[in-house]
Design a protein around this motif. Sequence first.
Motif, PDB file in Angstrom:
ATOM      1  N   PRO A  55       0.514  -6.670   4.651  1.00 59.30           N
ATOM      2  CA  PRO A  55       1.121  -7.596   3.895  1.00 59.30           C
ATOM      3  C   PRO A  55       2.816  -7.345   4.064  1.00 59.30           C
ATOM      4  O   PRO A  55       3.073  -6.080   4.160  1.00 59.30           O
ATOM      5  CB  PRO A  55       0.685  -7.465   2.508  1.00 59.30           C
ATOM      6  N   LEU A  56       3.523  -8.198   3.702  1.00 56.94           N
ATOM      7  CA  LEU A  56       5.007  -8.114   3.741  1.00 56.94           C
ATOM      8  C   LEU A  56       5.523  -6.926   2.904  1.00 56.94           C
ATOM      9  O   LEU A  56       6.361  -6.206   3.190  1.00 56.94           O
ATOM     10  CB  LEU A  56       5.667  -9.477   3.513  1.00 56.94           C
ATOM     11  N   ASP A  57       5.050  -6.791   1.766  1.00 57.31           N
ATOM     12  CA  ASP A  57       5.522  -5.628   0.832  1.00 57.31           C
ATOM     13  C   ASP A  57       5.182  -4.417   1.353  1.00 57.31           C
ATOM     14  O   ASP A  57       6.000  -3.391   1.168  1.00 57.31           O
ATOM     15  CB  ASP A  57       4.592  -5.887  -0.588  1.00 57.31           C
ATOM     16  N   SER A  58       4.486  -4.207   2.253  1.00 62.21           N
ATOM     17  CA  SER A  58       4.195  -2.813   3.035  1.00 62.21           C
ATOM     18  C   SER A  58       5.390  -2.573   3.976  1.00 62.21           C
ATOM     19  O   SER A  58       5.636  -1.284   4.254  1.00 62.21           O
ATOM     20  CB  SER A  58       2.854  -2.654   3.743  1.00 62.21           C
ATOM     21  N   TYR A  59       6.202  -3.346   4.332  1.00 60.68           N
ATOM     22  CA  TYR A  59       7.340  -3.322   5.110  1.00 60.68           C
ATOM     23  C   TYR A  59       8.501  -2.962   4.451  1.00 60.68           C
ATOM     24  O   TYR A  59       9.534  -2.183   4.636  1.00 60.68           O
ATOM     25  CB  TYR A  59       7.606  -4.409   5.890  1.00 60.68           C
ATOM     26  N   ALA A  60       8.621  -3.434   3.082  1.00 59.53           N
ATOM     27  CA  ALA A  60       9.812  -3.097   2.121  1.00 59.53           C
ATOM     28  C   ALA A  60       9.952  -1.504   2.058  1.00 59.53           C
ATOM     29  O   ALA A  60       9.092  -0.823   1.682  1.00 59.53           O
ATOM     30  CB  ALA A  60       9.646  -4.003   0.971  1.00 59.53           C
ATOM     31  N   GLY A  61      11.069  -1.181   1.700  1.00 61.78           N
ATOM     32  CA  GLY A  61      11.546   0.151   1.349  1.00 61.78           C
ATOM     33  C   GLY A  61      12.760   0.322   2.049  1.00 61.78           C
ATOM     34  O   GLY A  61      13.628  -0.113   2.722  1.00 61.78           O
ATOM     35  N   SER A  62      13.228   1.531   1.578  1.00 58.33           N
ATOM     36  CA  SER A  62      14.406   2.296   2.241  1.00 58.33           C
ATOM     37  C   SER A  62      14.076   3.479   3.329  1.00 58.33           C
ATOM     38  O   SER A  62      12.953   4.121   3.081  1.00 58.33           O
ATOM     39  CB  SER A  62      15.043   3.062   1.220  1.00 58.33           C
ATOM     40  N   TYR A  63      14.689   3.326   4.481  1.00 56.63           N
ATOM     41  CA  TYR A  63      14.611   4.049   5.549  1.00 56.63           C
ATOM     42  C   TYR A  63      15.642   4.817   6.028  1.00 56.63           C
ATOM     43  O   TYR A  63      16.979   4.034   6.130  1.00 56.63           O
ATOM     44  CB  TYR A  63      14.141   3.369   6.906  1.00 56.63           C
ATOM     45  N   LEU A  64      15.654   6.148   6.101  1.00 54.61           N
ATOM     46  CA  LEU A  64      17.062   6.955   6.385  1.00 54.61           C
ATOM     47  C   LEU A  64      17.071   7.413   7.654  1.00 54.61           C
ATOM     48  O   LEU A  64      16.165   7.909   8.317  1.00 54.61           O
ATOM     49  CB  LEU A  64      16.836   8.014   5.243  1.00 54.61           C
TER      50      LEU A  64
END
Length: 149
Positions: A55-64
């Motif tokens: 699901p698209l929500d699983s891609y969302a987030g911050s990546y450093l």
Amino acid sequence: MSDFLAGSAVLDLADRFFGTHDTDWVAAMDQGMAKLEKMKKPQPPVAKGTKPSRPLDSYAGSYLHKGAGTIKISVAASNQTAPLNAHLPGKANTEPCPLAHKQYDSFECSADGYVIPVSFIASDASSQTFDKINVQFEPAVMETLFTRV
């Protein structure tokens, strides 16, 4: 193209100023551009009709990435053509870059006239989220690996 012509003109003027006229700078830059084109990695064929694996929500987030900064991925509004948005490092005060789905867990962001490939990586197939993303900011440079924070 204008940078190419401007650079050729500047080098030609410098040659004229110093009294050397033995280099055809347009041809030299043309050969350099041809070499760069040959260096580009061939792109694998795109598998048509694929969907994101989660699901698209699983891609969302911050990546450093400690050197490049933070990329923030968000789910786009339902009226947008691209399913996700990327807030790229160094572009805090600009619009997010729409991430268009390419195939499976690969997306593309078109920013500043460049197409930036973005691939999501899950370390565990059963995981509901992604741990990392690979982003290729420049075609001649290796991908930059960002880790979810």
